[in-house]
Design a protein around this motif. Structure first.
Motif, short mmCIF file in Angstrom:
data_model
loop_
_atom_site.label_atom_id
_atom_site.label_comp_id
_atom_site.label_asym_id
_atom_site.label_seq_id
_atom_site.Cartn_x
_atom_site.Cartn_y
_atom_site.Cartn_z
N GLY A 102 -26.12 -45.77 117.26
CA GLY A 102 -26.32 -46.65 118.41
C GLY A 102 -26.04 -45.95 119.72
O GLY A 102 -26.75 -46.16 120.72
N SER A 103 -25.01 -45.09 119.75
CA SER A 103 -24.69 -44.34 120.96
C SER A 103 -25.83 -43.40 121.35
O SER A 103 -26.20 -43.28 122.53
CB SER A 103 -23.40 -43.55 120.75
OG SER A 103 -23.07 -42.80 121.89
N ILE A 104 -26.40 -42.73 120.36
CA ILE A 104 -27.53 -41.83 120.63
C ILE A 104 -28.72 -42.61 121.15
O ILE A 104 -29.40 -42.19 122.11
CB ILE A 104 -27.90 -41.06 119.35
CG1 ILE A 104 -26.79 -40.08 118.98
CG2 ILE A 104 -29.22 -40.30 119.53
CD1 ILE A 104 -26.96 -39.45 117.62
N ILE A 105 -29.00 -43.75 120.55
CA ILE A 105 -30.11 -44.59 121.00
C ILE A 105 -29.89 -45.05 122.43
O ILE A 105 -30.81 -45.00 123.27
CB ILE A 105 -30.29 -45.80 120.06
CG1 ILE A 105 -30.68 -45.34 118.65
CG2 ILE A 105 -31.34 -46.76 120.62
CD1 ILE A 105 -31.95 -44.56 118.58
N LEU A 106 -28.66 -45.49 122.73
CA LEU A 106 -28.35 -45.95 124.08
C LEU A 106 -28.58 -44.85 125.11
O LEU A 106 -29.22 -45.07 126.15
CB LEU A 106 -26.89 -46.41 124.15
CG LEU A 106 -26.59 -47.87 123.80
CD1 LEU A 106 -25.08 -48.10 123.84
CD2 LEU A 106 -27.30 -48.81 124.75
N GLY A 153 -20.24 -51.83 121.78
CA GLY A 153 -21.61 -52.04 122.26
C GLY A 153 -22.60 -51.14 121.56
O GLY A 153 -23.69 -51.56 121.16
N ALA A 154 -22.22 -49.86 121.39
CA ALA A 154 -23.10 -48.91 120.70
C ALA A 154 -23.30 -49.33 119.25
O ALA A 154 -24.41 -49.22 118.71
CB ALA A 154 -22.51 -47.50 120.77
N ALA A 155 -22.24 -49.81 118.59
CA ALA A 155 -22.36 -50.24 117.20
C ALA A 155 -23.29 -51.45 117.09
O ALA A 155 -24.09 -51.54 116.14
CB ALA A 155 -20.99 -50.59 116.64
N ILE A 156 -23.20 -52.38 118.05
CA ILE A 156 -24.09 -53.55 118.04
C ILE A 156 -25.54 -53.11 118.21
O ILE A 156 -26.45 -53.57 117.50
CB ILE A 156 -23.68 -54.55 119.14
CG1 ILE A 156 -22.31 -55.16 118.82
CG2 ILE A 156 -24.73 -55.64 119.30
CD1 ILE A 156 -21.73 -56.01 119.93
#
Length: 325
Positions: A245-249, A287-290
């Motif tokens: 998720g962090s990478i996507i963000l 937030g990244a995990a969500i």
């Protein structure tokens, strides 16, 4: 002493200091970049023991050594040159590739969560019957190295992005040195840890045959190992979802695609944290995990509709030891 010789010695000393500083820079850059790969490393360590579960205990360490060599080959022979070429000729591709890897991590994490919730393990490909233990071992090693290639590609891409975006090192050879250090260090860390984990029960069994406190500790170790493997699996899944998720963000932010999602998480962290770095990190992580869960869930639905199952699973269900003898 002639002044020319003094000047020459000064030049040699300067070169030596510069070289030492360069080595320090590479090591520091490797350390910073390696820290960014923590989630992928944890997942790698959590996944690998499953490839030796149920096999002859005498073959566990040799199998892990084969996987270790395959992982080093993946990173140093294939992925490192590819990363350097990417950095030199197509740096704009780094984030799209990172997002592909992040999508895979989020997909894997969500698939594992859904399997736990529904009890449906259809995505796990059952290992075909093997005529000999050697053939079974070869298939397990092949599946592990194939999975490692995907995780290793993400580790190298994260490292390369950290080196280039933060300007930690300059020059092709410095980048190559930092990438190589991360590749070797991460591989030895992961598979050294895995080797210890898979032998903990044997160590406990040996100690349990003794007397007194040693025997009690051995029995405790035997009882602890299954809980450790379960905890590693949970931590690995959570780490994949967070890192993915962090990478996507960050990809959204860098590529100006769905950038409002990145802004929402970033502003939420600042508003809730109020300058407290720890709280801001926690909110950003949640937030990244969500985001990772939502993104991974979407991909799971698409993949399931197209393939009906996970198309990349290379391992199989653990096979009972009795079947191998």
């Amino acid at each position: 002493m002639p002044s020319g010789l003094v000047a020459l010695l000064d030049d040699v000393a300067l070169i030596a200091r510069t070289a030492a500083a360069s080595v320090d820079d590479v090591a520091a850059a490797a350390g910073r970049a390696g820290a960014k790969t923590a989630g992928v490393v944890i997942d790698d360590a959590a996944v690998t023991p499953s490839y030796v579960t149920g096999l002859d205990p005498k073959r566990e360490l040799p199998i892990i050594w084969k996987i270790t060599k395959g992982s080093l080959r993946n990173k140093l022979i294939f992925l490192l040159p590819a990363a350097l070429l990417l950095s030199e000729f197509a740096p704009w591709l780094i984030y799209p590739i990172l997002m592909l890897g992040g999508s895979y991590l989020a997909f894997e994490a969500v698939e594992k969560i859904l399997e736990k919730l529904t009890g449906d393990h259809h995505a796990e490909k059952t290992l075909a019957e093997a005529d000999t233990p050697e053939e079974l071992e070869a298939r397990q090693v092949s599946g592990a190295v194939r999975t490692d290639f995907i995780l290793s590609a993400e580790i190298m891409a994260i490292t390369l992005n950290e080196l280039t975006s933060q300007g930690l090192v300059e020059g092709l050879w410095m980048q190559a040195g930092a990438l190589a250090i991360v590749a070797v260090a991460v591989t030895l860390l992961v598979y050294g840890t895995v080797g210890l984990i898979v032998k903990l029960d044997d160590i406990g069994l040996h100690m349990a045959q003794g007397e007194g406190g040693s025997a009690a500790f051995g029995r405790g170790l035997i009882a602890f190992v299954p809980k450790l493997l379960t905890a590693l699996s949970v931590i690995g899944t959570a780490a994949m979802m967070w890192v993915g998720g962090s990478i996507i963000l960050h990809g959204f932010h860098e590529l100006h695609f769905f950038e409002f999602v990145y802004d929402w998480v970033h502003h939420a962290a600042e508003s809730i944290g109020q300058g407290n770095g720890v709280i801001e990190w926690i909110v950003n992580t949640i937030g990244a995990a969500i985001v990772g869960f939502i993104w991974g869930f979407i991909i799971v639905q698409i993949v399931t509709r197209i393939f009906g199952h996970h198309p990349l699973h290379g391992g199989g269900e653990p096979v009972k030891k009795a079947e191998l003898h």
